[in-house]
Design an enzyme around this catalytic site. Structure first.
Site, PDB file in Angstrom:
ATOM      1  CE  LYS A 133       1.916  23.060  73.107  1.00 31.84           C
ATOM      2  NZ  LYS A 133       1.060  23.448  71.900  1.00 31.84           N
TER       3      LYS A 133
ATOM      4  CG  ASP B 276       2.489  22.396  66.659  1.00 31.56           C
ATOM      5  OD1 ASP B 276       2.501  21.515  67.460  1.00 31.56           O
ATOM      6  OD2 ASP B 276       2.171  23.648  66.697  1.00 31.56           O
TER       7      ASP B 276
ATOM      8  CD  GLN C 205      -1.040  26.504  71.751  1.00 30.23           C
ATOM      9  OE1 GLN C 205       0.194  26.274  71.763  1.00 30.23           O
ATOM     10  NE2 GLN C 205      -1.907  25.596  72.211  1.00 30.23           N
TER      11      GLN C 205
HETATM   12  N1  GUN Z   1      -3.748  23.868  69.858  1.00 32.82           N
HETATM   13  C1  GUN Z   1      -4.209  22.856  70.292  1.00 32.82           C
HETATM   14  N2  GUN Z   1      -3.466  21.627  70.186  1.00 32.82           N
HETATM   15  C2  GUN Z   1      -2.272  22.506  69.512  1.00 32.82           C
HETATM   16  C3  GUN Z   1      -1.112  21.928  69.026  1.00 32.82           C
HETATM   17  O1  GUN Z   1      -0.627  20.524  69.403  1.00 32.82           O
HETATM   18  N3  GUN Z   1      -0.086  22.724  68.581  1.00 32.82           N
HETATM   19  C4  GUN Z   1      -0.614  24.089  68.410  1.00 32.82           C
HETATM   20  N4  GUN Z   1       0.259  24.906  67.983  1.00 32.82           N
HETATM   21  N5  GUN Z   1      -1.661  24.264  69.051  1.00 32.82           N
HETATM   22  C5  GUN Z   1      -2.622  23.472  69.339  1.00 32.82           C
END
Ligand code: GUN
Length: 312
Positions: A54, A124, A98
């Site tokens: 990311k 998100d 996360q």
């Molecule tokens: N863990 C697995 N998928 C995601 C996501 O899309 N965002 C976040 N913050 N954590 C995750």
């Protein structure tokens, strides 16, 4: 022959190239690039990879990417202070925590942290205000993985309106927002927890089948109507030779890769689905890279909206 591959990695690369000029336009107009802050608690190996990807995607497109690490044994209040600092920072447009959080933070830590993020910076789309806006089909920041899946279906010209879509898995991160996005595009949507009775028969009615439950190879060919589109959201790591042998033939590329690296990735969809599906997303190279591209898109969108400009 097998099913048509839906090339998520290729589309993600195109999206990232399309988004870089949007980031540059923002910077030209506002004197600073769009900024993303990621909060990472602990050091789970998978999370390290996702977060690194990311950060790289966002930085490569000309945005500012900041990683704030929090100790695995930190309290939720320490995490909340980090989020608050990012909420207050003018140059941070987008924030994500996360998932999953270290188990020591408690069962409801994830929800409490997600809702501590300023909703305008909630890249998100997990904040309850943004979830509510999604339910009502108002413009909002939407969860990145479902957004990536929809983008792929649309660009691959897979018809959604009027079709029957079955979503296996009902997480807040994937299953529920995925079902809503499909519904808003006029699909008939069935959401199945993994304990659904007669799950294979229900899944086998689907024109679009989304597997998002996090169990390696769970969706086998008997779950799939011939010709259906299968979206595999699972990313599972196999490290046990017997497990690998259960899914992959002795001379297959996956077996060779396992022999070299000692681990191999498999989705929630069994390899034998390839024989019946019309189109399918590979793992890796399917949904994963699209999630990353959508983090970038949402970061730029959040920046544009915060600056009061039209989100182009
Ligand atoms: N863990 C697995 N998928 C995601 C996501 O899309 N965002 C976040 N913050 N954590 C995750």
């Amino acid at each position: 022959v097998g099913a048509r591959r839906l090339d998520g990695a290729g589309l993600a690369a195109r999206l990232r190239a399309e988004l870089a000029p949007r980031a540059a336009r923002f910077e030209a107009r506002h004197g600073r690039p769009p900024g993303l802050g990621i909060v990472l608690a602990g050091q789970r190996p998978e999370s390290e990879i996702y977060v690194r990807n990311k950060l790289k995607a966002v930085a490569d497109a000309g945005c500012r990417a900041e990683l704030v690490r929090v100790d695995e044994h930190a309290t939720i209040d320490e995490c909340r202070r980090v989020v608050q600092r990012l909420n207050d920072d003018e140059a941070t447009d987008a924030i994500l925590v996360q998932s999953p959080l270290p188990p020591g933070m408690g069962a409801d830590a994830e929800r409490r942290l997600f809702e501590s993020i300023a909703s305008a910076k909630d890249v998100d789309g997990f904040h309850p205000e943004n979830v509510g806006r999604l339910v009502q089909k108002r413009p909002t920041l939407v969860a990145c993985t479902p957004l990536g899946c929809i983008e792929l279906l649309e660009r691959e010209q897979i018809a959604i309106a009027g079709c029957h879509a079955v979503v296996i898995g009902r997480s807040d991160i994937v299953g529920k927002p995925m079902a809503l996005l499909l519904l808003h595009r006029d699909a008939t949507v069935t959401i199945c927890p993994s304990r659904t009775q007669d799950l294979p028969q229900i899944a086998a009615n689907a024109d679009i089948l989304v597997a998002a439950l996090g169990r390696p190879g769970f969706v086998t060919r008997d779950f799939v109507k011939p010709g259906a589109t299968v979206v595999d959201v699972g990313i599972n790591v196999l490290t046990d030779a017997a497990e690998v042998a259960r899914f992959f033939a002795a001379d297959s590329p996956k077996q060779r890769s396992f022999a070299q690296k000692g681990s191999v990735l498999i989705g929630d969809v069994h390899p034998n689905v390839d024989e019946v599906a019309g189109a399918i997303t590979p793992v890796p190279g399917g949904v994963g890279p699209l999630t990353i591209a959508m983090v970038l898109r949402n970061t730029i969108t959040a920046a544009e909206l915060r600056a009061g400009g039209a989100a182009a």
